[in-house]
Design a protein around this motif. Sequence first.
Motif, PDB file in Angstrom:
ATOM      1  N   THR A 186      30.408  73.399   3.014  1.00  0.00           N
ATOM      2  CA  THR A 186      30.641  71.858   2.754  1.00  0.00           C
ATOM      3  C   THR A 186      31.286  72.257   0.790  1.00  0.00           C
ATOM      4  O   THR A 186      30.914  72.748   0.142  1.00  0.00           O
ATOM      5  N   SER A 187      32.147  71.039   1.117  1.00  0.00           N
ATOM      6  CA  SER A 187      32.680  71.183  -0.297  1.00  0.00           C
ATOM      7  C   SER A 187      31.571  70.126  -0.615  1.00  0.00           C
ATOM      8  O   SER A 187      32.264  70.568  -2.275  1.00  0.00           O
ATOM      9  N   VAL A 209      27.750  82.231   0.904  1.00  0.00           N
ATOM     10  CA  VAL A 209      27.859  82.900   2.051  1.00  0.00           C
ATOM     11  C   VAL A 209      27.650  81.835   3.106  1.00  0.00           C
ATOM     12  O   VAL A 209      27.835  82.050   3.847  1.00  0.00           O
ATOM     13  N   GLY A 210      27.282  80.579   2.763  1.00  0.00           N
ATOM     14  CA  GLY A 210      28.175  78.866   3.457  1.00  0.00           C
ATOM     15  C   GLY A 210      29.333  79.356   3.955  1.00  0.00           C
ATOM     16  O   GLY A 210      30.374  79.731   3.619  1.00  0.00           O
ATOM     17  N   LEU A 211      29.691  79.749   5.302  1.00  0.00           N
ATOM     18  CA  LEU A 211      30.554  79.600   5.771  1.00  0.00           C
ATOM     19  C   LEU A 211      32.002  78.953   5.713  1.00  0.00           C
ATOM     20  O   LEU A 211      31.330  76.896   5.905  1.00  0.00           O
ATOM     21  N   PRO A 212      32.752  78.920   5.248  1.00  0.00           N
ATOM     22  CA  PRO A 212      33.486  77.567   4.139  1.00  0.00           C
ATOM     23  C   PRO A 212      34.251  76.515   5.368  1.00  0.00           C
ATOM     24  O   PRO A 212      35.088  76.559   6.401  1.00  0.00           O
ATOM     25  N   HIS A 213      33.907  75.405   4.428  1.00  0.00           N
ATOM     26  CA  HIS A 213      34.996  74.477   5.817  1.00  0.00           C
ATOM     27  C   HIS A 213      35.775  73.380   5.247  1.00  0.00           C
ATOM     28  O   HIS A 213      34.880  72.702   4.087  1.00  0.00           O
ATOM     29  N   GLN A 214      37.149  72.976   4.852  1.00  0.00           N
ATOM     30  CA  GLN A 214      37.598  72.473   3.663  1.00  0.00           C
ATOM     31  C   GLN A 214      36.627  72.572   2.231  1.00  0.00           C
ATOM     32  O   GLN A 214      36.557  71.764   1.188  1.00  0.00           O
ATOM     33  N   VAL A 215      36.673  73.269   1.569  1.00  0.00           N
ATOM     34  CA  VAL A 215      36.411  74.312   0.001  1.00  0.00           C
ATOM     35  C   VAL A 215      37.648  74.283  -0.706  1.00  0.00           C
ATOM     36  O   VAL A 215      37.837  75.162   0.029  1.00  0.00           O
TER      37      VAL A 215
END
Length: 349
Positions: free
Chosen positions: A250-251, A270-276
Amino acid sequence: MRAAVYHGPGDIGVEEVDDPQVEEPTDAVVRVVAAGVCGSDLWTYRGQGSAQPGARIGHEFVGEVVEVGAQVVSLRPGDWVVAPFRYSCGRCGYCTSGLPSSCPHGGFWSREVVTGGQGELVRVPLADGTLVTALPDGSAPDPQLVPSLLTLTDVLCTGHHAALCGRVVPGSSVVVVGDGAVGLCAVVAARLHGVEQVIMLAGGHPARAEMAAQLGADVIVTARGADAVAQVMDVTAGAGASSVLECVGTSESFSTALDVVAPGGAVGWVGLPHQVELDLARVFARNITVAGGVAPVRAYIPQLLPAVVGRTINPGVVFTDVLPLGEVARAYELLDARQTVKPMLDPTC
């Protein structure tokens, strides 16, 4: 056979579907002994992915080969195997250079192939390049090892990828951002690399904090944002950590990772990016290395398998609930509500 099927947001159930068959001479069919529910599966469950109603789901499974195509040479029926979350050919330049996640002939379960991992049987394309036998002779492992072997399909290898991308070295100080299964496995990976100190930024869940300590975290920080950053700086005497393993996507989590990394350090992402959105000026000014992405799991399984089979590590503790396949809806509910770290499904009962 029975398989988990996505019907729409918040609605996953088990249906009777056709048994998979060998369709290409390079295929194998695997009987699933155990399957994982992944945090990334929640994006589909919540209706935030691209899956359409009727889609199969699941990409983490281990089990026994029941049939092979005519061109499969490294496997035979009865072999007990670990399946990475993406299949790959094992022969192209990407595969042979250690990046099977970019294999142009490969794909993901339930996307490029119909079958998903949360079912009784799975058709595995490119079986020779994809599947890894758990034991050298292909025999079934001790049942107590199954949860740890299942982590090799995704979360342990992804935590290892974070450590490599974060340039973790013996004697270093490491911050892990995120107390999910990947973050907890990143603690395991960091310890395998011989680090001196692991600081876990957890979410205030006592059971997860206890598990992080069990797996090797020295310091647990339950605060968030500026307070978490301040605590890390206190622990590191104001220096920050040379390596930060970002396991959320996350951001907010990525911003925290950049706040706690030392100048000249590295963030393994490695965190699946969402709105970063990456602030390149901020990275540039402090000479921060940012690296990561989809873990090349097939390349890492043989590297990590000896530590699992030899019981040097026990990452299988991240599976805090084991449910029969018929209770897949309950498994998703528990994970979505953060009432479990990671559910394991047993299709055999």
